[in-house]
Scaffold this motif. Structure first.
Motif, mmCIF file in Angstrom:
data_model
loop_
_atom_site.group_PDB
_atom_site.id
_atom_site.type_symbol
_atom_site.label_atom_id
_atom_site.label_comp_id
_atom_site.label_asym_id
_atom_site.label_seq_id
_atom_site.Cartn_x
_atom_site.Cartn_y
_atom_site.Cartn_z
ATOM 1 N N GLY A 1 0.786 -1.603 -0.096
ATOM 2 C CA GLY A 1 -0.219 0.144 -0.184
ATOM 3 C C GLY A 1 0.499 1.367 0.064
ATOM 4 O O GLY A 1 0.652 2.208 0.096
ATOM 5 N N ARG A 2 1.780 1.594 0.278
ATOM 6 C CA ARG A 2 2.818 2.315 0.374
ATOM 7 C C ARG A 2 3.712 2.973 -0.654
ATOM 8 O O ARG A 2 2.860 2.198 -2.218
ATOM 9 C CB ARG A 2 4.127 1.602 0.919
ATOM 10 C CG ARG A 2 5.130 2.733 1.187
ATOM 11 C CD ARG A 2 6.575 2.384 1.483
ATOM 12 N NE ARG A 2 7.182 3.060 0.786
ATOM 13 C CZ ARG A 2 8.456 1.881 0.582
ATOM 14 N NH1 ARG A 2 8.848 1.249 1.298
ATOM 15 N NH2 ARG A 2 9.764 2.430 0.056
ATOM 16 N N GLU A 3 3.030 4.515 -1.300
ATOM 17 C CA GLU A 3 2.837 4.826 -2.953
ATOM 18 C C GLU A 3 5.008 5.050 -3.303
ATOM 19 O O GLU A 3 5.010 5.492 -2.278
ATOM 20 C CB GLU A 3 2.094 6.207 -2.843
ATOM 21 C CG GLU A 3 1.392 5.341 -2.953
ATOM 22 C CD GLU A 3 -0.045 6.878 -3.222
ATOM 23 O OE1 GLU A 3 0.755 8.195 -3.254
ATOM 24 O OE2 GLU A 3 -0.864 6.709 -3.740
ATOM 25 N N THR A 4 5.673 4.796 -3.817
ATOM 26 C CA THR A 4 6.764 5.210 -4.604
ATOM 27 C C THR A 4 6.859 5.948 -5.938
ATOM 28 O O THR A 4 5.882 5.810 -7.066
ATOM 29 C CB THR A 4 7.780 3.957 -4.389
ATOM 30 O OG1 THR A 4 7.191 3.174 -4.074
ATOM 31 C CG2 THR A 4 9.064 4.200 -4.843
ATOM 32 N N GLU A 5 7.250 7.160 -6.115
ATOM 33 C CA GLU A 5 7.403 8.430 -6.783
ATOM 34 C C GLU A 5 8.357 7.360 -7.531
ATOM 35 O O GLU A 5 9.047 7.181 -6.824
ATOM 36 C CB GLU A 5 7.702 9.696 -6.532
ATOM 37 C CG GLU A 5 6.721 10.323 -6.114
ATOM 38 C CD GLU A 5 6.505 11.048 -6.638
ATOM 39 O OE1 GLU A 5 7.124 11.880 -8.221
ATOM 40 O OE2 GLU A 5 5.119 11.722 -6.500
#
Length: 170
Positions: free
Chosen positions: A158-162
């Protein structure tokens, strides 16, 4: 009628799951592993079993048990490789493409860290060596993008990464 339609849909889903994608290099690597297992490794384990039998009673013979267990795992791997090779679709990377495709090596900035990733089929993915599956969240997100593209990927936790694509090599 509904059950027949559902069974047909489930059968189609199972068939889709077994469709492996390989790069030409990945296919060659699997063929080499299969050759090694079928020739050298098979005879090596056979010799270990023969020697272990000579120790006498095989019911309490740990060398024999270990060799038989290894033989079982090796035969399972041979069957798995044979299945993958028979069902796989081999994709070749276009030589002149500005977009990320399977087989492409991509340099990205991920959350401030530069990483080099090669997009491969699930059967040949190896995250420790920078080979990620086209089915993984990051691999799927990279496909079709161009150099300079910036986007956000949500990982399995669920972690967002750019991500910013810095370079694409085919």
């Amino acid at each position: 009628m509904r059950n027949a339609k559902r069974a047909s849909m489930l059968k189609g889903a199972k068939m889709a799951e077994s469709n492996y994608i390989l790069t030409p290099e990945g296919r060659q690597k699997l063929e080499e592993e299969l050759h090694y297992l079928e020739t050298e490794k098979r005879s090596e384990i056979g010799e270990r079993i023969k020697v272990a039998r000579e120790f006498g009673d095989i019911s309490e013979n740990s060398e024999y048990d270990d060799a038989k267990n290894e033989q079982g795992m090796m035969e399972a791997r041979i069957a798995e490789i044979t299945r993958i090779l028979s069902e796989a679709t081999v994709v070749s990377t276009p030589k002149r493409s500005s977009k990320v495709n399977i087989g492409a090596t991509v340099t990205v900035n991920m959350g401030g860290q530069e990483r080099v990733l090669t997009i491969v089929g699930a059967a040949e993915s190896d995250a420790h060596n920078g080979k990620i599956s086209n089915e993984s969240p990051i691999g799927a997100a990279l496909l079709g993008h161009k150099k300079g593209d910036k986007f956000t990927v949500t990982g399995p936790t669920g972690r967002e990464t750019e991500i910013e694509i810095l370079k694409i090599e085919h």
